[in-house]
Design an enzyme around this catalytic site. Structure first.
Site, PDB file in Angstrom:
ATOM      1  N   PHE A  83       3.780   3.117  15.051  1.00 28.23           N
ATOM      2  CA  PHE A  83       3.851   4.082  13.963  1.00 28.23           C
ATOM      3  C   PHE A  83       2.721   3.850  12.977  1.00 28.23           C
ATOM      4  O   PHE A  83       2.069   2.804  13.024  1.00 28.23           O
ATOM      5  CB  PHE A  83       5.203   4.007  13.244  1.00 28.23           C
ATOM      6  CG  PHE A  83       5.604   2.614  12.838  1.00 28.23           C
ATOM      7  CD1 PHE A  83       5.128   2.051  11.667  1.00 28.23           C
ATOM      8  CD2 PHE A  83       6.456   1.859  13.643  1.00 28.23           C
ATOM      9  CE1 PHE A  83       5.499   0.769  11.282  1.00 28.23           C
ATOM     10  CE2 PHE A  83       6.839   0.578  13.266  1.00 28.23           C
ATOM     11  CZ  PHE A  83       6.356   0.018  12.092  1.00 28.23           C
TER      12      PHE A  83
ATOM     13  N   TYR B 160      -1.823  -9.519   6.209  1.00 33.32           N
ATOM     14  CA  TYR B 160      -0.540  -9.269   5.550  1.00 33.32           C
ATOM     15  C   TYR B 160       0.299 -10.499   5.233  1.00 33.32           C
ATOM     16  O   TYR B 160       1.325 -10.388   4.563  1.00 33.32           O
ATOM     17  CB  TYR B 160       0.269  -8.266   6.381  1.00 33.32           C
ATOM     18  CG  TYR B 160      -0.393  -6.907   6.407  1.00 33.32           C
ATOM     19  CD1 TYR B 160      -0.254  -6.040   5.332  1.00 33.32           C
ATOM     20  CD2 TYR B 160      -1.197  -6.521   7.465  1.00 33.32           C
ATOM     21  CE1 TYR B 160      -0.884  -4.809   5.319  1.00 33.32           C
ATOM     22  CE2 TYR B 160      -1.838  -5.289   7.464  1.00 33.32           C
ATOM     23  CZ  TYR B 160      -1.673  -4.432   6.391  1.00 33.32           C
ATOM     24  OH  TYR B 160      -2.309  -3.220   6.369  1.00 33.32           O
TER      25      TYR B 160
ATOM     26  N   VAL C 232      -2.291   2.056   6.287  1.00 33.61           N
ATOM     27  CA  VAL C 232      -2.873   1.271   5.192  1.00 33.61           C
ATOM     28  C   VAL C 232      -4.374   1.139   5.419  1.00 33.61           C
ATOM     29  O   VAL C 232      -4.813   0.511   6.388  1.00 33.61           O
ATOM     30  CB  VAL C 232      -2.219  -0.115   5.101  1.00 33.61           C
ATOM     31  CG1 VAL C 232      -2.827  -0.922   3.957  1.00 33.61           C
ATOM     32  CG2 VAL C 232      -0.701   0.012   4.923  1.00 33.61           C
TER      33      VAL C 232
END
Length: 412
Positions: free
Chosen positions: A412, A125, A83
């Protein structure tokens, strides 16, 4: 400024451009070999962002993974990754638009009730409903001070160095068995193993090339492995080597203790650092002088419940609970409502209800307690959740807790 379009990656050349932008925003040079390995487990239709007709201005994506939940179930999860928003396009709402698009897409697929991510910056987030659900630890110390307690059983097994091929012949089965019931553990198929073991100068960060060790039981079966990098150094007083440990997994306590003893006793090594530790890593309890093994706790996985009732039925609970949760979810309004959770160690049921609520909680904080590593009682004490029925929070906090701290071995 050229008009932007929100679209998915179309082909391999487009993927290369997408990844080059992502690396750049993370202040790194693109790593062609790493990108090629990652392509093997990447679904292009899950990689998307804003494009101005010439280049990518913002990126986001998800991998289709499986994650272990409290109770051992291995369920589908959207592993959110990559992102970014380019510096030239900040403060234009692109991030919010991508988060909106991605969560709508996950919901429409119907496969995953959860999304998880690592946050480059932890302030980002929460407003999208992601709660910090687990922590990882960095363990370090001087190896001469890390002797084990006298009652530690090292067993009768042996440890030897191994090459990559030999390690891959044994490690996946050890990994799956060792971490079968660890909340937060994700599956690691063969392409992910190749990515995990990839060795480059960028990954070494000044250390030597990657090395492997295998522990074998007296009957010859492999029961533990270690992945590590030594860093040679010499001080005026003599050798001053460092050991950078990437991963240690074992299927039984004796194999775990012996392979760690092997690592800590390597000649010329004076200090070690283990970046992939759990907060309740067993090594912390094996050393005789626990103060000598320093432990730095860092944030790890953020969890987002995309489908609240379905997500709550997927995991198991440490105690029986029958509670009505009043969930508020501004970003995914389909999750807003009251849900009755009846659950325990053998299973769970969760459904919409009109019954009075016992606890009020946001989707963000429900994600935080989901893996059992964050206490509902602590959030309530902090004023972030509300007890509407006396005694509901302690009982529910006990049920959501778990004996094993969640941990996320892979990035990841």
């Amino acid at each position: 400024m050229p008009e932007l379009s929100l679209r998915a990656v179309t082909d391999d050349d487009d993927f290369q451009s997408f990844m080059a932008t992502m690396y750049s925003v993370f202040l790194q040079d693109p790593q062609p070999d790493e990108i090629e390995l990652g392509r093997k487990f990447t679904e292009l239709d899950r990689m998307f962002g804003f494009h101005d007709g010439t280049r990518w201005a913002a990126t986001a994506g998800a991998y289709s993974k499986k994650v272990s939940l409290p109770g051992g179930a291995l369920v589908p999860v959207a592993a959110v990754t990559g992102v970014t928003v380019s510096p030239s396009h900040r403060r234009k709402g692109l991030l919010t638009a991508m988060m909106r698009h991605q969560l709508d897409d996950i919901r429409s697929r119907g496969t995953e009730a959860l999304a998880m991510l690592f946050a480059s910056e932890t302030l980002i987030y929460g407003r999208f409903g992601y709660g910090l659900a687990s922590s990882n630890a960095v363990l370090s110390g001087r190896v001469r001070d890390l002797g084990f307690r006298t009652d530690v059983d090292l067993g009768a097994g042996t440890v030897t160095e191994a090459d990559r091929e030999t390690l891959l012949g044994a490690a996946p089965a050890i990994y799956d068995r060792a971490l079968a019931n660890l909340p937060g553990r994700m599956d690691r198929p063969a392409p992910w193993w190749d990515y995990w073991l990839h060795d480059t100068a960028e990954r070494r960060k000044g250390a030597g090339s990657i090395r492997f060790a295998l522990h074998h039981e007296p009957d010859g079966s492999a029961s533990a492995y270690a992945i590590y990098r030594p860093k040679s150094d010499w001080a005026p007083a003599g050798p001053n080597g460092e050991l950078h440990v990437q991963e240690v997994r074992a299927t039984n306590p004796r194999a775990y203790a012996r392979i760690w003893r092997y690592l800590l006793d390597i000649d010329l090594i004076r200090t070690m650092q283990y970046d992939g530790a759990a907060v309740d890593e067993r090594l912390r309890y094996l050393v005789a002088d626990q103060r000598a093994l320093q432990c730095q706790v860092n944030d790890a996985i953020f969890t987002r419940l995309v489908d609240v009732p379905r997500a709550l039925t997927l995991r198991r609970y440490a105690g029986d609970v029958d509670v009505v949760l009043q969930v508020s979810d501004e970003f995914c309004p389909w999750n807003t409502g009251r849900f009755r959770l009846r659950a325990g160690r053998d299973g769970a049921e969760c459904e919409n209800t009109d019954a009075p609520a016992d606890i009020a909680i946001t989707a963000r904080d429900l994600g935080a307690i989901y893996l059992g590593g964050v206490s509902l009682q602590a959030l309530t004490t902090a004023g972030l959740a509300g007890e509407l029925t006396s005694g509901a929070v302690p009982a529910t906090a006990t049920a959501f807790g778990w004996p094993v701290a969640p941990s996320m071995p892979d990035h990841f």
